[in-house]
Scaffold this motif. Structure first.
Motif: not given
Length: 390
Positions: A70-83, A85-89, A201-207
């Protein structure tokens, strides 16, 4: 401090007395054990931004920390990578581009209220359907599926309103629904955020698949329930402070500033938010926090810090500098803050313009408040007006 929960919008006065005594205080936590309560604005910003206070370390050991994916329960660098992908929206530019659609939806909903005549329930007529339509269109949730989120969302945000089994079932139902919708978008991509996320999803650095599901769940819940509740809460506050309502009717240009002040003053959460765990020994607000100790931030209390906000216990509708923490701070700052602000401004602006003398249709004492959830709000907000909208 476990009984600080409030069903209405009053902030427990003990928060203020605790903050004035010390901005960081040793307390007994919900669920047992001891930890630290942060009520000072400066200290709250530090906890929300400093990586030494870890969300990931709280998973499995603190109430309010859910799961590693769950993104709210992540720390960097995992949080940075996941976030990322969504922040551009949710950039300023993209949200501004959504304004015509939000105006269209609000005009339609208000038009239905007018056609149906007074009284009307503002929750069912505007506050709930507006954010549901917008977040579901953004993500790509079909119209026929949108009503299913109400029960799941309430259970997802439960503190004590639902049993542990009901909460678990809601999580599983939401996860299963998102997995099904993702599969559909993978087979038939569309022009929506979920389809865009599926592509990485599944790409390098993706989700990963689990990250995609949990990100979708988080965006749906945050984009729906929190905005709906706060639109209700802010409308209720204005309607029960007639001088504020009437000033905004006469000075509609104040609305953006007024929204910020209402966000500062009106608490959305009924608890102390997401816990964090200190990754190492750290000094904070005169307290020595040891590695492994839990820290919780009372953002509503920090938003009343007299050292930052003059006349902090009053609604100063034209307050200028307003660095409130309603949307958080740091890496976990609310992704949809720009969108929420726009929805609040458009919806409340429409009410002020169409119903300048809008008022409660029942005594305030007759209103029913939600209890046992991590967000505050009303089950209904009956309002009335005369045939000419006044």
């Amino acid at each position: 401090m476990a009984d600080f929960e409030r069903s209405r919008l009053e902030l427990d006065p003990r928060f203020g007395s605790v903050r004035r005594a010390a901005p960081v205080t040793r307390v007994r936590l919900v669920g047992g054990g001891e930890g630290w309560l942060v009520t000072g604005w400066e200290e709250a910003r530090r906890v929300l931004a400093d990586p030494v206070f870890s969300r990931a370390l709280a998973v499995g050991r603190s109430a309010g920390a859910r799961r590693e994916t769950f993104i709210a329960d992540m720390d960097p660098p995992e949080h940075t990578r996941v976030r990322r992908h969504a922040v551009t929206a949710f950039t300023h530019r993209r949200v501004r581009a959504m304004r015509p659609r939000i105006v269209e939806v609000v005009d339609r909903l208000v038009g239905v209220m007018v056609a149906g005549g007074a009284p009307a329930d503002l929750v069912e007529g505007l506050c709930l359907p507006l954010p549901v339509v917008i977040i579901c269109e953004l993500l790509g949730v079909p119209e026929g599926d949108r009503r299913r989120f109400k029960e799941w969302s309430d259970a997802f945000l439960s503190v004590s309103a639902y049993s542990a089994e009901q909460v678990r079932d809601a999580h599983q139902s939401l996860d299963a629904y998102l997995a099904e919708l993702i599969a559909r978008r993978r087979a038939e991509p569309a022009d929506d955020l979920l389809s865009a996320l599926v592509r990485v999803t599944g790409q390098e650095g993706g989700l990963t698949e689990d990250e995609l599901i949990n990100l979708g769940v988080g965006l749906l819940i945050a984009g729906y329930e929190t905005t709906a509740s706060q639109l209700t809460n802010l409308s209720f506050t204005l309607l029960t402070h007639r001088e504020l309502w009437e000033r905004l009717v006469s000075e509609p240009g104040l609305l953006p500033v007024a929204i910020e002040e209402l966000l500062r003053y009106v608490p959305l959460g009924s608890d102390t938010g997401m816990p964090r765990v200190a990754a190492r020994d750290v000094e904070l607000g005169g307290a020595r926090i040891r590695a492994g100790e839990t820290v919780v931030v009372a953002r509503p209390a920090a938003n009343r810090d007299e050292a930052v906000f003059g006349d902090a216990e009053s609604i100063v509708i034209d307050r200028g500098d307003n660095p409130h923490l309603a949307f958080g701070h740091g890496i976990h700052h609310c992704l949809g803050a720009h969108l929420a602000r726009l929805e609040l401004q458009v919806a409340i602006g429409a009410l002020l313009a169409r119903f300048p003398a809008l008022r409660l249709a029942v005594p305030e004492s007759a209103l029913q408040w939600k209890v046992g959830l991590s967000v505050r709000g009303l089950h209904g907000l009956p309002v009335t007006w005369t045939s000419d909208g006044s």
